[in-house]
Each structure stands twice: as structure tokens, then as C-alpha cells.
Design a protein around this motif. Structure first.
Motif, PDB file in Angstrom:
ATOM      1  N   VAL A 187     -30.224  99.043  43.399  1.00 39.21           N
ATOM      2  CA  VAL A 187     -29.864  98.499  44.412  1.00 39.21           C
ATOM      3  C   VAL A 187     -31.402  98.293  45.182  1.00 39.21           C
ATOM      4  O   VAL A 187     -32.129  98.666  44.889  1.00 39.21           O
ATOM      5  CB  VAL A 187     -29.065  99.732  45.079  1.00 39.21           C
ATOM      6  CG1 VAL A 187     -28.843  99.230  47.258  1.00 39.21           C
ATOM      7  CG2 VAL A 187     -28.041 100.541  45.043  1.00 39.21           C
ATOM      8  N   VAL A 188     -30.667  96.949  45.762  1.00 37.88           N
ATOM      9  CA  VAL A 188     -31.986  95.933  46.113  1.00 37.88           C
ATOM     10  C   VAL A 188     -31.750  96.826  47.911  1.00 37.88           C
ATOM     11  O   VAL A 188     -31.151  96.455  48.552  1.00 37.88           O
ATOM     12  CB  VAL A 188     -31.219  95.064  46.340  1.00 37.88           C
ATOM     13  CG1 VAL A 188     -32.575  93.709  46.715  1.00 37.88           C
ATOM     14  CG2 VAL A 188     -31.913  94.095  45.160  1.00 37.88           C
ATOM     15  N   ILE A 189     -33.272  97.591  48.012  1.00 35.38           N
ATOM     16  CA  ILE A 189     -33.205  98.231  49.417  1.00 35.38           C
ATOM     17  C   ILE A 189     -34.801  97.301  50.909  1.00 35.38           C
ATOM     18  O   ILE A 189     -35.584  96.860  49.676  1.00 35.38           O
ATOM     19  CB  ILE A 189     -34.134  99.165  49.707  1.00 35.38           C
ATOM     20  CG1 ILE A 189     -32.959  99.951  49.399  1.00 35.38           C
ATOM     21  CG2 ILE A 189     -33.869  99.835  51.331  1.00 35.38           C
ATOM     22  CD1 ILE A 189     -33.250 101.588  48.921  1.00 35.38           C
ATOM     23  N   THR A 190     -33.520  96.627  51.683  1.00 38.63           N
ATOM     24  CA  THR A 190     -34.885  95.034  52.140  1.00 38.63           C
ATOM     25  C   THR A 190     -35.294  95.648  53.625  1.00 38.63           C
ATOM     26  O   THR A 190     -34.167  96.571  54.378  1.00 38.63           O
ATOM     27  CB  THR A 190     -34.373  94.037  52.554  1.00 38.63           C
ATOM     28  OG1 THR A 190     -33.580  92.753  50.842  1.00 38.63           O
ATOM     29  CG2 THR A 190     -35.184  92.806  52.593  1.00 38.63           C
ATOM     30  N   LYS A 191     -36.220  96.182  53.796  1.00 35.71           N
ATOM     31  CA  LYS A 191     -37.403  96.683  55.202  1.00 35.71           C
ATOM     32  C   LYS A 191     -37.208  95.270  55.915  1.00 35.71           C
ATOM     33  O   LYS A 191     -38.340  95.033  56.121  1.00 35.71           O
ATOM     34  CB  LYS A 191     -37.620  97.622  54.457  1.00 35.71           C
ATOM     35  CG  LYS A 191     -37.454  98.961  53.614  1.00 35.71           C
ATOM     36  CD  LYS A 191     -38.923  99.511  53.506  1.00 35.71           C
ATOM     37  CE  LYS A 191     -39.862  99.485  51.881  1.00 35.71           C
ATOM     38  NZ  LYS A 191     -38.715  99.226  50.725  1.00 35.71           N
ATOM     39  N   THR A 192     -36.028  95.601  56.817  1.00 41.24           N
ATOM     40  CA  THR A 192     -36.477  94.599  58.037  1.00 41.24           C
ATOM     41  C   THR A 192     -35.889  94.420  58.902  1.00 41.24           C
ATOM     42  O   THR A 192     -34.820  95.682  59.456  1.00 41.24           O
ATOM     43  CB  THR A 192     -36.682  93.433  57.281  1.00 41.24           C
ATOM     44  OG1 THR A 192     -37.001  91.968  58.712  1.00 41.24           O
ATOM     45  CG2 THR A 192     -35.052  92.855  57.406  1.00 41.24           C
ATOM     46  N   ALA A 193     -36.302  94.544  59.777  1.00 42.54           N
ATOM     47  CA  ALA A 193     -35.051  94.650  61.476  1.00 42.54           C
ATOM     48  C   ALA A 193     -34.608  93.573  62.032  1.00 42.54           C
ATOM     49  O   ALA A 193     -33.836  93.523  62.830  1.00 42.54           O
ATOM     50  CB  ALA A 193     -35.991  95.403  62.380  1.00 42.54           C
ATOM     51  N   GLN A 194     -34.962  92.839  61.069  1.00 44.20           N
ATOM     52  CA  GLN A 194     -34.531  91.098  61.561  1.00 44.20           C
ATOM     53  C   GLN A 194     -33.954  90.823  60.940  1.00 44.20           C
ATOM     54  O   GLN A 194     -33.406  90.521  59.711  1.00 44.20           O
ATOM     55  CB  GLN A 194     -35.914  90.547  61.558  1.00 44.20           C
ATOM     56  CG  GLN A 194     -37.213  90.821  62.975  1.00 44.20           C
ATOM     57  CD  GLN A 194     -38.280  89.872  62.525  1.00 44.20           C
ATOM     58  OE1 GLN A 194     -38.604  89.057  61.325  1.00 44.20           O
ATOM     59  NE2 GLN A 194     -38.766  89.256  63.856  1.00 44.20           N
ATOM     60  N   TRP A 195     -32.522  90.764  60.970  1.00 43.47           N
ATOM     61  CA  TRP A 195     -31.362  89.732  60.000  1.00 43.47           C
ATOM     62  C   TRP A 195     -30.587  89.627  61.903  1.00 43.47           C
ATOM     63  O   TRP A 195     -29.755  90.435  62.222  1.00 43.47           O
ATOM     64  CB  TRP A 195     -30.455  91.233  59.398  1.00 43.47           C
ATOM     65  CG  TRP A 195     -29.970  92.194  60.497  1.00 43.47           C
ATOM     66  CD1 TRP A 195     -31.257  93.165  60.374  1.00 43.47           C
ATOM     67  CD2 TRP A 195     -28.987  92.922  60.978  1.00 43.47           C
ATOM     68  NE1 TRP A 195     -29.592  94.715  60.946  1.00 43.47           N
ATOM     69  CE2 TRP A 195     -29.009  93.670  61.736  1.00 43.47           C
ATOM     70  CE3 TRP A 195     -27.439  91.656  60.742  1.00 43.47           C
ATOM     71  CZ2 TRP A 195     -27.474  94.020  61.887  1.00 43.47           C
ATOM     72  CZ3 TRP A 195     -26.495  92.395  61.108  1.00 43.47           C
ATOM     73  CH2 TRP A 195     -26.722  93.550  62.224  1.00 43.47           C
ATOM     74  N   ARG A 196     -29.189  88.813  60.832  1.00 44.59           N
ATOM     75  CA  ARG A 196     -27.954  87.979  61.890  1.00 44.59           C
ATOM     76  C   ARG A 196     -27.053  87.987  60.942  1.00 44.59           C
ATOM     77  O   ARG A 196     -27.213  87.438  59.610  1.00 44.59           O
ATOM     78  CB  ARG A 196     -28.497  87.257  62.717  1.00 44.59           C
ATOM     79  CG  ARG A 196     -28.377  85.954  62.637  1.00 44.59           C
ATOM     80  CD  ARG A 196     -29.062  85.480  63.854  1.00 44.59           C
ATOM     81  NE  ARG A 196     -29.180  83.760  62.954  1.00 44.59           N
ATOM     82  CZ  ARG A 196     -28.556  83.100  63.037  1.00 44.59           C
ATOM     83  NH1 ARG A 196     -27.219  83.143  63.178  1.00 44.59           N
ATOM     84  NH2 ARG A 196     -28.693  81.498  62.530  1.00 44.59           N
ATOM     85  N   LEU A 197     -25.631  88.084  61.410  1.00 44.64           N
ATOM     86  CA  LEU A 197     -25.156  87.147  60.649  1.00 44.64           C
ATOM     87  C   LEU A 197     -24.043  86.774  60.786  1.00 44.64           C
ATOM     88  O   LEU A 197     -24.201  85.497  62.352  1.00 44.64           O
ATOM     89  CB  LEU A 197     -23.340  87.969  61.426  1.00 44.64           C
ATOM     90  CG  LEU A 197     -21.936  88.129  60.212  1.00 44.64           C
ATOM     91  CD1 LEU A 197     -21.967  88.293  58.956  1.00 44.64           C
ATOM     92  CD2 LEU A 197     -21.070  88.793  60.795  1.00 44.64           C
ATOM     93  N   ARG A 198     -24.579  85.466  59.649  1.00 43.33           N
ATOM     94  CA  ARG A 198     -24.434  83.388  60.507  1.00 43.33           C
ATOM     95  C   ARG A 198     -22.182  83.654  59.522  1.00 43.33           C
ATOM     96  O   ARG A 198     -22.570  82.628  60.270  1.00 43.33           O
ATOM     97  CB  ARG A 198     -24.657  83.217  58.799  1.00 43.33           C
ATOM     98  CG  ARG A 198     -26.871  83.156  59.598  1.00 43.33           C
ATOM     99  CD  ARG A 198     -27.203  82.721  58.478  1.00 43.33           C
ATOM    100  NE  ARG A 198     -27.061  80.953  58.771  1.00 43.33           N
ATOM    101  CZ  ARG A 198     -27.568  79.920  59.102  1.00 43.33           C
ATOM    102  NH1 ARG A 198     -28.446  80.362  60.473  1.00 43.33           N
ATOM    103  NH2 ARG A 198     -26.470  78.679  59.384  1.00 43.33           N
TER     104      ARG A 198
END
Length: 388
Positions: A123-134
Motif C-alpha cells: 500500500v502506498v502511504i502518502t503523508k500530507t495534510a494538503q489535498w482536495r477532491l477535484r
């Protein structure tokens, strides 16, 4: 980047979904803002009472053996009573032909091993608080997330497991119904004068239920005291007095209490999403529902969501939107009905035990006495606790 599934939220429920989908042969990415939780030396404050159904899922994922080898607090009996009456009920695992009724598990410990297993599975785990549903996706195109420094990822399905204040739920336009319990859940760890003997105890008080949950240390309990907000403010402002209050309000059932941890509080409110999915977006766990903790079923409801959604996605072609929508619809119907039943039961308990009305007190006393004396009722309660 293209994935079969993107999971928003790397807590217990999100990682469980990610690992389960990976075992189905899907490509999965998890977006989580925090680092992998470290294994704690001391007993954590936030714990969950996991029933047999939840543990069976975690066992299938290869996680439960790691958790149980590290530290858990299994309980074989439950004792529930009303402070304002002589009525109480006691039932045990033997009444349901089981070894135990459940196990108290530290949330951070479970998340640590889920993360470890998920990464090992690919599983690819990306650590970020910056995201949005496009884009929620359509029959012609995948859903899309923008994250980090203007990176984009597409998936046939996006799962919201980002908690009660779910940003994905908001961005997907999935509305919720809610009401504030006007209570705070106060949690702490206490060393007791007497051993807990693997018994989960809960006393109903006029100000809210107090649970004393057994931990791996035979003399230590983890408390969850759901109290009115005004009282919680006073208790949190004077934490040193919490132990004497627990001693008194529990009727000294385990003798004197000694505070051995910090004391934390979290506001309690009920909410559930009116619609659990839209296009290629679906909700699980607290993103879909939160309930009162008096029965300790919040985490179990989330794991039941995982079981149901994994079953409905098994061997399904995610790219075909009509097929995916039918699967998500079946998931929503089953889990929404179960969740609403639990919400109604918790509201009934809270209102029934959170009043000093003499007529209601008499009815609840009769109810507890009847449940204690009627064997089939006790067996049914034990089975509910087991998650059957």
C-alpha cells in the motif's frame, strides 16, 4: 498516478480498508497527514473494546496476532448497574460459549501494526495534510485527488475514512444529520486497590455513564466517563480530584483509585451521513457515523463497515460505474440500517439513564432486573457484545 482505490485517512478504519483491498489484488494509496504511530511504552488513553467480529477481520489481515502479542486487555465478564437503584446485570462469555466477550485495545498500537502490515503489502502511504477532491468521477472518468505540491492521483474509487469532521464528505457534498449530546467523554488510566479480574464494569450515573475497562495490568483500568459538559469542565480543571470521584461514584467496587496518567476530554455528538456514497466516493467509519461511547461500539461499527464494503467490492469491476454503484448501494443499505439501530439504542440508554424522574427510574430498574433473571435475554446481550 492511477490507482484502483485511494483511501483518505490512515487511522484504524482507513488502514483496515486499504489492507483488505490490497489483499483483493487492488492498487491502493492512502493519504494521511500524520506519521506512523510509535508503539507506546505506557498504556494509551484512547482505547477501543473490540468484539469477535472486528478481531476476526484483523486476524484475516494478519494484524491481530501482532496486536495481541504486544498488549491487549481481554475481558470475560461485564457488570452493569444503576447507581440510583439496586438493579444490575452481570453476564459472562460462558453464557455465549466464548472464551471472552472482547478485548480492550489501544488505538495507537492497532494503528501502528496496521500501518506496518499495509506498507509491507505494498500500500502506498502518502503523508500530507494538503489535498482536495477535484472530481467525484463519472461513468467516463475516474475520480481525482490533488495533493501535496500540485500532484494529482486518479482512482476508480475514493474512500473517506477521515473521521467525524471528514473533509472528503464535505467536498463530495454528502450532508449529515447530527445532534450534540452536550457531554464530554473524559478518559484516564487509574490504578485500583483491587484487581479488575477481567471484568468490564459500567455504572449509570445521573450525569452520565462511567465505564471501568480492564487493561493488561490486573490492577489498572481505563475509564471513559461520559459526563455533562459543565461537570466535565470542573473535572478537567481539577484533574487531581478525578480519582476520588471515581472511587465514590463507582461505589468503591474496586476500592480506592489512583490516577496514573493524564486526563483528557473530547466532546460527544451523534451524526450520520444521509447519503454514504456519490459517484465514485464512499464513506466508512466515523466519516459516515459517530455514536455515544456508552456501549463502546464506535470502533466495532467502523470495522463492520469494512467487512461489508470489502465483501461488496470483492471481485467487482470498479471501472464500470453502474456495477460499482450497485455494490455501494448494497453496502449503504446494510450498514445504514445497522448504524441507525445502534444510534437509536444509544439515545434510548442515554435518556433512560440520564434522568432522575422516579417513573423512568422504576422502569429502568425493572428492565435491568428482568435482563438479569431471564436467561435468553442475558444470552442475547452476550452475543451482541461479541458482535454476532
Amino acid at each position: 498516478m492511477n490507482y484502483d482505490v485511494i483511501v483518505i485517512g490512515g487511522g484504524m478504519i482507513g488502514l483496515t480498508m486499504a489492507l483488505g483491498l490490497k489483499q483483493q489484488g487492488r492498487s491502493v494509496m492512502v493519504i494521511e497527514q500524520h506519521e506512523q504511530p510509535a508503539l507506546p511504552n505506557e498504556l494509551e488513553l484512547r482505547v477501543s473494546a473490540l468484539n469477535h467480529r472486528s478481531r476476526a477481520l484483523l486476524d484475516e489481515l494478519g494484524v491481530w496476532p501482532l496486536v495481541s502479542d504486544f498488549r491487549i486487555g481481554p475481558y470475560t465478564d461485564m457488570h452493569v448497574w444503576d447507581k440510583d437503584s439496586p438493579a444490575d446485570i452481570h453476564f459472562s462469555a460462558t453464557e455465549a460459549n466464548a472464551d471472552d466477550l472482547g478485548a480492550i485495545t489501544e488505538n495507537r498500537v492497532l494503528e501502528h501494526f496496521l500501518w506496518q502490515r499495509a506498507e509491507a503489502a505494498g500500500v502506498v502511504i502518502t503523508k500530507t495534510a494538503q489535498w482536495r477532491l477535484r472530481d467525484c468521477g463519472s461513468a467516463q472518468q475516474a475520480a481525482e485527488i490533488e495533493y501535496g505540491e500540485q500532484q494529482r492521483a486518479q482512482a476508480q474509487l475514493i474512500i473517506g475514512a477521515d473521521g467525524g469532521r471528514s473533509r472528503l464528505r464535505q467536498q463530495a457534498g454528502l450532508t449529515v444529520r447530527f445532534w450534540d449530546y452536550e457531554q464530554v467523554g473524559v478518559v484516564a488510566n487509574l490504578r485500583m486497590e483491587k484487581p479488575h479480574n477481567g471484568v468490564a464494569r459500567q455504572v449509570f450515573l445521573p450525569t452520565g455513564p462511567l465505564a471501568l475497562l480492564p487493561t493488561p495490568d490486573t490492577d489498572v483500568v481505563s475509564i471513559v466517563w461520559s459526563m455533562d459538559s459543565s461537570l466535565a469542565q470542573a473535572r478537567l480543571a481539577n484533574k487531581s480530584q478525578l480519582a476520588p470521584f471515581v472511587t465514590a461514584e463507582s461505589g468503591r467496587c474496586l476500592g480506592e483509585a489512583e490516577l496514573i496518567s493524564d486526563v483528557k476530554g473530547f466532546p460527544l455528538r451523534m451524526q450520520y451521513a444521509q447519503q454514504w456514497h456519490a459517484q465514485r466516493v464512499v464513506l466508512v467509519g466515523d466519516a459516515a457515523h459517530t455514536i455515544h461511547p456508552l456501549a463502546g461500539q464506535g470502533a466495532n461499527l467502523g470495522f463492520a463497515d469494512c467487512v461489508c464494503l470489502l465483501e461488496n467490492l470483492q471481485q467487482r469491476e470498479l471501472a464500470e460505474l453502474s456495477s460499482l454503484t450497485r455494490s455501494l448501494g448494497r453496502y449503504q443499505r446494510e450498514r445504514k440500517a445497522d448504524t441507525q439501530t445502534m444510534i437509536a439504542a444509544m439515545e434510548l440508554f442515554k435518556r433512560g439513564f440520564g434522568t432522575s424522574n422516579p417513573w423512568i427510574k422504576a422502569v429502568r430498574s425493572l428492565g435491568l432486573l428482568a435482563a438479569e433473571r431471564i436467561t435468553p435475554v442475558k444470552q442475547k446481550l452476550a452475543e451482541v457484545a461479541l458482535g454476532r
